[in-house]
Design an enzyme around this catalytic site. Sequence first.
Site, mmCIF file in Angstrom:
data_model
loop_
_atom_site.group_PDB
_atom_site.id
_atom_site.type_symbol
_atom_site.label_atom_id
_atom_site.label_comp_id
_atom_site.label_asym_id
_atom_site.label_seq_id
_atom_site.Cartn_x
_atom_site.Cartn_y
_atom_site.Cartn_z
ATOM 1 N N HIS A 101 0.858 -1.189 0.000
ATOM 2 C CA HIS A 101 0.000 0.000 0.000
ATOM 3 C C HIS A 101 0.900 1.247 0.000
ATOM 4 O O HIS A 101 1.969 1.258 0.619
ATOM 5 C CB HIS A 101 -0.924 0.010 1.222
ATOM 6 C CG HIS A 101 -1.929 1.118 1.142
ATOM 7 N ND1 HIS A 101 -1.658 2.402 1.559
ATOM 8 C CD2 HIS A 101 -3.189 1.148 0.638
ATOM 9 C CE1 HIS A 101 -2.716 3.168 1.325
ATOM 10 N NE2 HIS A 101 -3.654 2.435 0.769
ATOM 11 N N GLU A 173 -3.432 1.722 -7.646
ATOM 12 C CA GLU A 173 -3.787 2.849 -6.793
ATOM 13 C C GLU A 173 -2.809 3.993 -7.046
ATOM 14 O O GLU A 173 -1.743 4.061 -6.401
ATOM 15 C CB GLU A 173 -3.714 2.430 -5.322
ATOM 16 C CG GLU A 173 -4.717 1.370 -4.938
ATOM 17 C CD GLU A 173 -5.146 1.549 -3.490
ATOM 18 O OE1 GLU A 173 -6.330 1.856 -3.289
ATOM 19 O OE2 GLU A 173 -4.312 1.415 -2.595
HETATM 20 C C1 PEP Z 1 -6.440 3.949 -0.200
HETATM 21 O O1 PEP Z 1 -5.931 4.592 0.695
HETATM 22 O O2 PEP Z 1 -5.912 2.899 -0.632
HETATM 23 C C2 PEP Z 1 -7.697 4.398 -0.784
HETATM 24 C C3 PEP Z 1 -8.123 3.830 -1.884
HETATM 25 O O3 PEP Z 1 -8.307 5.365 -0.083
HETATM 26 P P1 PEP Z 1 -9.490 6.333 -0.600
HETATM 27 O O4 PEP Z 1 -10.512 5.505 -1.275
HETATM 28 O O5 PEP Z 1 -9.981 6.966 0.654
HETATM 29 O O6 PEP Z 1 -8.822 7.297 -1.538
#
Ligand code: PEP
Length: 268
Positions: A101, A173
Site C-alpha cells: 500500500h 492505486e
Molecule cells: C487507499 O488509501 O488505498 C484508498 C483507496 O483510499 P481512498 O478511497 O480513501 O482514496
Amino acid sequence: MTVEAPARHFYFGSNFKMHKTLAEDRAFIQTLLDLNASQFDLQLFIIPAFTSLGGLQDTPRPRNLWIGAQNMHWANSGAFTGEISALMLRSIGVDLIMLGHAERRHNFGETDIELNKKAISAAASQLRVLLCVGETAEQRRYGVTDEVLAMQLKIALSGYPADCLERLMVAYEPVWAIGAGSQEALPEDIAPSIDQIRHTLETLFGQDRALHIPVLYGGSVNRDNCGGYVQHATVDGLFVGRAAWQPEGFMEVMQTGYNAWKRKRGGN
Ligand code: PEP
C-alpha cells in the site's frame, strides 16, 4: 496464439487502515450480514487492523467476505520485534494479505525488494496476495508511470510461483488519487495504467495466466464515480477507502459499482 478471455468475477474491498477497534469491526460485519451482503455473486473483503484479526475469526460473517491483513514480515519467525508472519496470519485463518500500500511504501520506506520477499512468503503460506502498485504525482508529471508500474510489478512478483497465481490480485492505486485532499482520477486517466499492468503481468506470467489475475482500481472511489472506473474491460473490481468505512457506504458503492460492471459486460 489466441487466448480466450476468462469469465470475469467482481471483487470489492476496503482497507480500514488504522481505524476501528475489534468491536467496531464486528459491528461493521454484523451490518453487512443484516444488509444481506452474501446475496451478491461477487467477492468482498475487508482489511482491518491486526488487533481485530484474531477476534474476527469466530464472528459470523457473509460467506463471500474475506478478511485480510495490512502488512507482514517475510520470515516465518525470528528476531523481528513488532512483526507478524504469513504463517501466523494463516494460523488464525486470515485469507488475504495486502502488500505495498502507498502508505507503507512512502511512510515506512517499504521497498519493492522487500515486497518481493513478502509476496513469496505469503504464497508459501497459501495467503491470497493483494499487491498495490501506483505512481506518485511527481512520477506522473515526469511521464514515467508505465516504467514505475512495470518496475513495481516485476520486482515484487519476481519468482512468484505459477501455482499460486490463482491467489494473486493487483490493485492499481495512483498515489496522487488516494486519500483526503487528493485528485480524483478520471476513467481515461486510469485506462493506460490498467493496460500497462496487464501487459507487465503478461510479460511475467504469459498471456493466459495474466488474464486470470484480477486487477482492481483504488483511489478516491465513491458512489458517484465508481461506475466510470469499471468501464475498462479488464478492471475486475474496486478497492475503496473512505467511502466504504461505514457499512452502508460499503454496500452502496459495492452495489453501484457491481451493477455498472455487470451492465458493461452485458448482464442485468
Ligand atoms: C487507499 O488509501 O488505498 C484508498 C483507496 O483510499 P481512498 O478511497 O480513501 O482514496
